[in-house]
Write a protein that holds these residues in place. Structure first.
Motif, PDB file in Angstrom:
ATOM      1  N   GLY A 124      -0.732   6.046 -13.243  1.00  0.00           N
ATOM      2  CA  GLY A 124      -1.599   6.126 -12.076  1.00  0.00           C
ATOM      3  C   GLY A 124      -2.737   5.122 -12.120  1.00  0.00           C
ATOM      4  N   MET A 125      -3.350   4.967 -13.303  1.00  0.00           N
ATOM      5  CA  MET A 125      -4.444   4.014 -13.434  1.00  0.00           C
ATOM      6  C   MET A 125      -3.959   2.591 -13.203  1.00  0.00           C
ATOM      7  N   SER A 126      -2.796   2.252 -13.757  1.00  0.00           N
ATOM      8  CA  SER A 126      -2.248   0.909 -13.574  1.00  0.00           C
ATOM      9  C   SER A 126      -1.920   0.641 -12.112  1.00  0.00           C
ATOM     10  N   THR A 127      -1.481   1.654 -11.399  1.00  0.00           N
ATOM     11  CA  THR A 127      -1.176   1.481  -9.973  1.00  0.00           C
ATOM     12  C   THR A 127      -2.434   1.137  -9.189  1.00  0.00           C
ATOM     13  N   LEU A 128      -3.536   1.828  -9.489  1.00  0.00           N
ATOM     14  CA  LEU A 128      -4.796   1.510  -8.806  1.00  0.00           C
ATOM     15  C   LEU A 128      -5.280   0.107  -9.153  1.00  0.00           C
ATOM     16  N   LEU A 129      -5.165  -0.252 -10.429  1.00  0.00           N
ATOM     17  CA  LEU A 129      -5.600  -1.598 -10.828  1.00  0.00           C
ATOM     18  C   LEU A 129      -4.686  -2.668 -10.237  1.00  0.00           C
ATOM     19  N   LEU A 140       0.823  -1.205   0.000  1.00  0.00           N
ATOM     20  CA  LEU A 140       0.000   0.000   0.000  1.00  0.00           C
ATOM     21  C   LEU A 140       0.865   1.265   0.000  1.00  0.00           C
ATOM     22  N   SER A 141       1.937   1.252   0.775  1.00  0.00           N
ATOM     23  CA  SER A 141       2.818   2.423   0.828  1.00  0.00           C
ATOM     24  C   SER A 141       3.497   2.669  -0.508  1.00  0.00           C
ATOM     25  N   ALA A 142       4.014   1.598  -1.111  1.00  0.00           N
ATOM     26  CA  ALA A 142       4.714   1.737  -2.397  1.00  0.00           C
ATOM     27  C   ALA A 142       3.763   2.208  -3.490  1.00  0.00           C
ATOM     28  N   ASP A 143       2.559   1.631  -3.550  1.00  0.00           N
ATOM     29  CA  ASP A 143       1.600   2.041  -4.575  1.00  0.00           C
ATOM     30  C   ASP A 143       1.090   3.454  -4.330  1.00  0.00           C
ATOM     31  N   ALA A 144       0.965   3.853  -3.059  1.00  0.00           N
ATOM     32  CA  ALA A 144       0.537   5.218  -2.757  1.00  0.00           C
ATOM     33  C   ALA A 144       1.570   6.222  -3.255  1.00  0.00           C
ATOM     34  N   VAL A 145       2.852   5.916  -3.057  1.00  0.00           N
ATOM     35  CA  VAL A 145       3.906   6.804  -3.546  1.00  0.00           C
ATOM     36  C   VAL A 145       3.883   6.876  -5.070  1.00  0.00           C
ATOM     37  N   SER A 146       3.714   5.726  -5.731  1.00  0.00           N
ATOM     38  CA  SER A 146       3.668   5.706  -7.198  1.00  0.00           C
ATOM     39  C   SER A 146       2.478   6.496  -7.722  1.00  0.00           C
ATOM     40  N   PHE A 147       1.330   6.342  -7.064  1.00  0.00           N
ATOM     41  CA  PHE A 147       0.137   7.056  -7.522  1.00  0.00           C
ATOM     42  C   PHE A 147       0.275   8.563  -7.302  1.00  0.00           C
ATOM     43  N   LEU A 148       0.818   8.978  -6.168  1.00  0.00           N
ATOM     44  CA  LEU A 148       1.001  10.405  -5.916  1.00  0.00           C
ATOM     45  C   LEU A 148       1.976  11.013  -6.926  1.00  0.00           C
ATOM     46  N   ALA A 149       3.034  10.280  -7.232  1.00  0.00           N
ATOM     47  CA  ALA A 149       3.989  10.773  -8.229  1.00  0.00           C
ATOM     48  C   ALA A 149       3.308  10.933  -9.582  1.00  0.00           C
ATOM     49  N   ALA A 150       2.480   9.949  -9.964  1.00  0.00           N
ATOM     50  CA  ALA A 150       1.758  10.033 -11.240  1.00  0.00           C
ATOM     51  C   ALA A 150       0.758  11.180 -11.231  1.00  0.00           C
TER      52      ALA A 150
END
Length: 581
Positions: free
Chosen positions: A524-529, A495-505
């Motif tokens: 960002g969309m791929s991170t959520l999926l 969750l932490s890693a994907d949150a960072v990736s999504f915020l960056a996107a």
């Protein structure tokens, strides 16, 4: 009773994911009229690129604020015109509009300044007739021209009582500017694209100072305050006006002075008075087909102050002509037959598309600058498709290497990784198709790059989970007991890693322009999926594997070496403790 922490009912989770997938593909195949394939961007399917160059009346470079405002208005016009996958970027003093498909005429019209003013048609002081001079008068043998333009209350919004009765078959119809009998529908003027294209051809090779001088000279002659009363001033203005050439005053006329100008078809010259109503008073504009007139019209709704001014003017000038002047050219010059309150129609020789274009530019406001169409070209998809093939090849090789690594290192767990990636790909594909239908999203090369990067993000989630599970097994737990404990701890990291990736996107999407925006969106969309797949597919599949007697065997699970290493580590620790005792 709820299961302990980390324990889940995997079939339920897999069932939820299957339901989501079924709903997505039901929407893909049973809704919409489009093909069940994602929309492609300009670099993949080809399209149109139009470059608009800003021109200021004083010859100085336009301000950044004016260009930014023009970019926003044109972006709104693009979105409102139905062009899919558009992109409007600023390049120096240019605005570059790109869109997939062959919409060059529609894109050219977006640079229309859309300065609409309402001006009276002045009368000849000797004859009393309107100063409306044919450029090429019809031959003597031609038939009497037929009126074509009108201004009247519009549709259901027209007043139904009082001094403004709705027009009917028995009431006199407003009459407008005559059109030569030789004119046919094939010569109908384009309300937007024609003037923009002409301006481009006429201003090529001119610098800002030359254009500024042309504007000043045109104002001095054609906006002479005496053109309505002085025959010499009128003759000089008419002689200087060539309706067959681009108008340097396009969008730059002084609203407080008279104006000698042409209609958009180049058929007539008009002498107009100062404006009595500004287009900024228009609340909205819509195009439609008027059954009574059997022609396409543009319906205007005024703001309260504008409606009052229009109603007052039409009431005091019944029998006179009022010109609707768009970017210094007359769109329509109807005769006022009655006082008009509320909605009003602009009619002329519109086609469905030109009426829609005019309504579009009027709805989203006038541009703070005038633009010349510097370049218009069709973009081939050949180069983009070659790049796409190279990108897909690189992505395929990378995906294959990831699968080989997972199968070699994790064995049965590697197979679960492959299944998760397949499920992720199926969900991404369906979402792309639906976004293309609902939002006009177009997949371009930058978006493809974002999805390839997403493979690494998804694989990283698997690695975090599997490595945490191996740590639990190394400490002496069985495969089955290690899974729930490993998931509780790995879940936080994922969750932490994907949150960072999504915020960056998200930050990149907010700050970037052009193709980088597409890259940020797909990442960002791929991170959520990825979160959906890890929680609803990967974890449940690993739980099922841990409960299987066959798959939980060390030879299949790939955990045999870890278990052996754990036993050796604990034995060594016990021996060390015994020696110290």
């Amino acid at each position: 009773m709820a299961p302990p922490a980390g324990q889940i009912r995997p079939v339920r989770y897999l069932g939820v994911f299957a339901f989501i997938l079924v709903v997505l593909y039901a929407l893909v195949f049973f809704t919409g009229s489009g093909s069940p394939t994602p929309k492609l961007g300009i670099d993949l399917q080809g399209g149109t690129r139009v470059t608009l160059t800003a021109v200021s009346p004083d010859g100085k470079p336009p301000s950044k604020d004016s260009l930014a405002l023009a970019q926003k208005i044109i972006t709104d016009r693009v979105n409102g015109s139905g062009v899919t996958g558009p992109e409007v970027i600023q390049d120096g003093n240019n605005l570059v509009i790109t869109a997939p498909g062959n919409d060059s005429d529609q894109l050219k019209s977006l640079g229309q300044a859309a300065v609409l003013r309402f001006r009276p048609v002045l009368n000849d002081p000797q004859s009393g007739s309107p100063l409306q001079i044919p450029v090429n008068p019809p031959a003597p043998t031609s038939t009497t021209p037929k009126p074509s333009d009108s201004a009247k209350p519009s549709g259901s919004n027209a007043p139904t009582s009082g001094s403004t009765p709705p027009p009917s078959s028995s009431s006199p119809k407003p009459q407008g500017a005559p059109v030569p009998a030789a004119q046919t529908s094939t010569t109908a003027p384009s309300s937007t694209a024609a003037s923009t294209t002409a301006a481009s051809s006429g201003n090529e090779g001119e610098d800002a100072a030359q254009q500024a001088k042309k504007i000043a000279d045109a104002k001095a002659l054609r906006q002479n305050p005496n053109v309505g009363t002085d025959p010499n001033a009128l003759k000089a203005a008419l002689d200087s006006l060539n309706c067959g050439k681009p108008d340097p005053l396009k969008g730059y006329d002084d609203p407080a002075k008279p104006l000698v100008t042409c209609d958009q078809s180049g058929q007539y010259k008009y002498v107009l008075g100062p404006k009595f109503l500004d287009g900024a008073q228009i609340q909205n504009a819509q195009s439609g087909f008027d059954q009574q007139q059997a022609q396409w019209v543009v319906s205007l709704n005024f703001k309260p102050d504008g409606a009052a001014t229009w109603g007052d003017y039409t009431g005091k000038h019944v029998g006179e002509q009022a010109a609707f002047v768009l970017d210094s050219q007359v769109v329509s010059a109807p005769k006022i037959n009655q006082k008009i309150l509320g909605a009003t129609q602009i009619s002329g020789q519109f086609t469905q598309q030109t009426a829609k274009d005019l309504a579009n530019v009027l709805s989203f406001g006038s541009l703070p600058l005038s633009f010349n169409n510097s370049e218009s070209q069709t973009v081939s998809a050949t180069l983009g498709l070659s790049s796409l093939e190279a990108g897909l090849l690189a992505g395929g090789i990378g995906l294959l290497l990831v699968i080989i690594y997972c199968l070699f290192y994790y064995r049965a767990l590697g197979v679960l990784t492959l299944l998760s990636l397949v499920c992720s790909g199926a969900m991404v594909y369906a979402v792309l198709v639906l976004l293309g239908r609902w939002m006009g999203y177009s997949l371009d090369l930058a978006g493809v790059a974002g999805f390839i990067i997403a493979i690494g993000i998804t694989a990283d989630s698997f690695v975090v989970f599997f490595e945490r599970m191996k740590d639990e097994v190394r400490e002496g737990r069985t495969f089955r007991s290690a899974v729930p404990r490993a998931w509780v701890r790995a879940r936080r990291t994922i969750l932490s890693a994907d949150a960072v990736s999504f915020l960056a996107a998200a930050v990149l999407y907010a700050l970037a322009v052009g193709g980088v925006k597409g890259f940020a969106f797909t990442t960002g969309m791929s991170t959520l999926l990825d979160l959906v797949v890890v929680f609803l597919v990967t974890h449940p599949l690993v739980v099922l594997a841990s409960r299987s007697k066959t798959l939980s065997k060390p030879a299949f699970s790939g955990l045999g070496a870890v278990q052996k290493a754990g036993v050796e580590m604990r034995s060594a620790a016990a021996a060390t403790a015994a020696k110290e005792a």
